[in-house]
Scaffold this active site. Structure first.
Site, PDB file in Angstrom:
ATOM      1  N   ASP A 132       0.838  -1.206   0.000  1.00 53.49           N
ATOM      2  CA  ASP A 132       0.000   0.000   0.000  1.00 53.49           C
ATOM      3  C   ASP A 132       0.864   1.243   0.000  1.00 53.49           C
ATOM      4  OD1 ASP A 132      -2.189  -1.533   0.124  1.00 53.49           O
ATOM      5  OD2 ASP A 132      -2.659  -1.125   2.230  1.00 53.49           O
ATOM      6  N   LYS A 154      -0.447   3.955  -6.760  1.00 51.15           N
ATOM      7  CA  LYS A 154      -0.570   4.812  -7.951  1.00 51.15           C
ATOM      8  C   LYS A 154      -0.177   4.012  -9.197  1.00 51.15           C
ATOM      9  CE  LYS A 154       2.402   7.758  -5.149  1.00 51.15           C
ATOM     10  NZ  LYS A 154       3.644   8.098  -4.861  1.00 51.15           N
ATOM     11  N   MET A 266      -9.296   7.550   9.160  1.00 49.93           N
ATOM     12  CA  MET A 266      -9.838   8.229   7.980  1.00 49.93           C
ATOM     13  C   MET A 266     -10.891   9.258   8.393  1.00 49.93           C
ATOM     14  SD  MET A 266      -9.988   4.936   5.469  1.00 49.93           S
ATOM     15  CE  MET A 266     -10.487   3.795   6.746  1.00 49.93           C
TER      16      MET A 266
HETATM   17  N1  SAH Z   1      -4.615  -1.005   8.297  1.00 52.55           N
HETATM   18  C1  SAH Z   1      -4.242   0.305   8.821  1.00 52.55           C
HETATM   19  C2  SAH Z   1      -5.306   1.351   8.544  1.00 52.55           C
HETATM   20  C3  SAH Z   1      -5.485   1.657   7.072  1.00 52.55           C
HETATM   21  S1  SAH Z   1      -6.720   2.869   6.775  1.00 52.55           S
HETATM   22  C4  SAH Z   1      -3.927   0.177  10.308  1.00 52.55           C
HETATM   23  O1  SAH Z   1      -4.224  -0.856  10.903  1.00 52.55           O
HETATM   24  O2  SAH Z   1      -3.346   1.105  10.872  1.00 52.55           O
HETATM   25  C5  SAH Z   1      -5.735   4.333   6.618  1.00 52.55           C
HETATM   26  C6  SAH Z   1      -5.898   5.208   7.835  1.00 52.55           C
HETATM   27  O3  SAH Z   1      -5.137   4.673   8.899  1.00 52.55           O
HETATM   28  C7  SAH Z   1      -5.394   6.606   7.658  1.00 52.55           C
HETATM   29  O4  SAH Z   1      -6.334   7.453   7.057  1.00 52.55           O
HETATM   30  C8  SAH Z   1      -5.151   7.008   9.110  1.00 52.55           C
HETATM   31  O5  SAH Z   1      -6.364   7.331   9.744  1.00 52.55           O
HETATM   32  C9  SAH Z   1      -4.646   5.711   9.704  1.00 52.55           C
HETATM   33  N2  SAH Z   1      -3.179   5.590   9.735  1.00 52.55           N
HETATM   34  C10 SAH Z   1      -2.414   4.715   9.073  1.00 52.55           C
HETATM   35  N3  SAH Z   1      -1.108   4.865   9.388  1.00 52.55           N
HETATM   36  C11 SAH Z   1      -1.050   5.877  10.279  1.00 52.55           C
HETATM   37  C12 SAH Z   1       0.008   6.505  11.002  1.00 52.55           C
HETATM   38  N4  SAH Z   1       1.279   6.128  10.870  1.00 52.55           N
HETATM   39  N5  SAH Z   1      -0.328   7.515  11.820  1.00 52.55           N
HETATM   40  C13 SAH Z   1      -1.599   7.914  11.991  1.00 52.55           C
HETATM   41  N6  SAH Z   1      -2.635   7.355  11.346  1.00 52.55           N
HETATM   42  C14 SAH Z   1      -2.373   6.351  10.503  1.00 52.55           C
END
Ligand code: SAH
Length: 341
Positions: A132, A154, A266
């Site tokens: 991702d 992308k 999100m």
């Molecule tokens: N599978 C991921 C979430 C993916 S959805 C997990 O378990 O963390 C993507 C969202 O995750 C982003 O919009 C944000 O809200 C959050 N996110 C992912 N990485 C992040 C990080 N390093 N710091 C803060 N928020 C994060």
């Protein structure tokens, strides 16, 4: 010697209904010859057949259809009929499994130190890595240098890949390579894991899942707060600001209760809506919310605010951020405690 008719790179699908449509979607881009058997085809099957993407044979599959094919997928939507189709495949010696394997691996929030040991090992052994956009270079740098690394964010199919494109790619590589499907945080949290598992199941490709540290767990550690605490909250909610329909709906009454804790993923563009819903259901203006941007990365930022000021505080946020509703950094909490004494 009898001549066995060869059907090279041919996949047979038993069934022509909605199950077959789901099984076929990821296979369309793989270049395999697809032969679909079954009366009463779903309109999509007819459309694909007319477009030349597959051939449709409007009757039940028989033994002679199977000989020489590479693989059979039973997708009739009926267990007894699926068993009958698999039986035919087994009798024709077609039940050899695919040789590839997909490992879904949670990459954690970004800091390579927060990878699991197993994630590290799998990255070193991978032949293909599909990752991702949120997985940083510092983690990809740990991968097998010979691995083919593909970003599913992308490139390739244009500015943003559709889930169908990703499924097709996963199936195409997973059929005969060691693939790591690397997702940020934990694959099972807002990671579209189920769509990808469905595609692999339909294609008969084996997979395993390696958990990862999700963003909110890393964020809480950064804040030196616990996610549950005796006397404050007996549960934690992990919610998204958005779902496929737009702003996501939630049990606002429970979320608005004093002491409630939720990790909102999100949530940036939904912040004004979230605030409105929570205030309407009785949450205090001063409810603490801490924004953690780029949790665990070198550019991490902690922005403590209140529910009332949340949308304004988010103006400054450009990176991925998790909104920790009901939590303040420990230092701030300790300070407030001292003030109150
Ligand atoms: N599978 C991921 C979430 C993916 S959805 C997990 O378990 O963390 C993507 C969202 O995750 C982003 O919009 C944000 O809200 C959050 N996110 C992912 N990485 C992040 C990080 N390093 N710091 C803060 N928020 C994060």
């Amino acid at each position: 010697m009898t001549q066995i008719p060869r059907q090279p790179n041919t996949i047979l699908i038993a069934g022509a209904g909605s199950c077959a449509v789901a099984a076929l979607r990821p296979l369309l881009a793989t270049g395999a010859h697809l032969r679909v058997f079954g009366p009463n085809p779903a309109p999509q099957i007819t459309a694909w057949a007319e477009a030349g993407a597959l051939s449709h044979i409007p009757r039940v599959l028989t033994f002679s259809d199977v000989i020489g094919a590479d693989r059979l997928i039973a997708a009739t939507g009926n267990t007894a009929q699926d068993i009958a189709a698999k039986d035919i495949a087994a009798r024709a010696g077609l039940d050899h499994p695919t040789t590839g394997h997909v490992h879904f691996v949670g990459a954690g929030p970004g800091d390579p130190d927060l990878l699991t040991f197993r994630a590290h090992t799998l990255l070193r052994e991978a032949e293909v890595i599909l990752h991702d956009r949120l997985v940083p270079d510092a983690i990809l740098a740990l991968a097998n240098p010979a691995a083919k690394i593909i970003e599913t964010g992308k490139t390739a199919f244009g500015p943003s890949w559709s889930q169908g494109d990703i499924n097709a790619l996963l199936v195409a590589h997973g059929a005969n390579a060691r693939v790591v499907r690397l997702k940020s945080g934990d694959s099972g949290i807002f990671g579209r894991l189920d769509e990808e598992m469905d595609a692999l199941d339909a294609a008969g490709i084996a997979y395993t899942i390696t958990p990862g540290i999700t963003a909110s767990v890393a964020a809480a550690a950064t804040l030196k707060t616990s996610l549950t605490k005796r006397g404050r909250n007996t549960g934690l909610r992990i919610i998204t600001g958005h779902d496929t329909e737009g702003y996501a709906d939630h049990d606002w009454r429970t979320l608005a209760e004093p002491g409630a804790v939720a990790a909102i993923y999100m949530g940036k563009s939904a912040a004004t809506y979230l605030r409105g819903r929570l205030l309407m259901h009785g949450a205090e203006d001063a409810t603490p919310v801490t924004i953690v941007e780029n949790a665990s990365r070198p550019d991490q930022r902690i922005l403590p605010t209140t529910l009332l000021s949340l949308p304004d505080a988010l103006d400054a946020v450009t990176g991925p951020a998790v909104l920790m509703l009901g939590l303040a950094p420990r230092e701030a909490a300790a300070f407030a405690l001292k003030e109150a004494l």
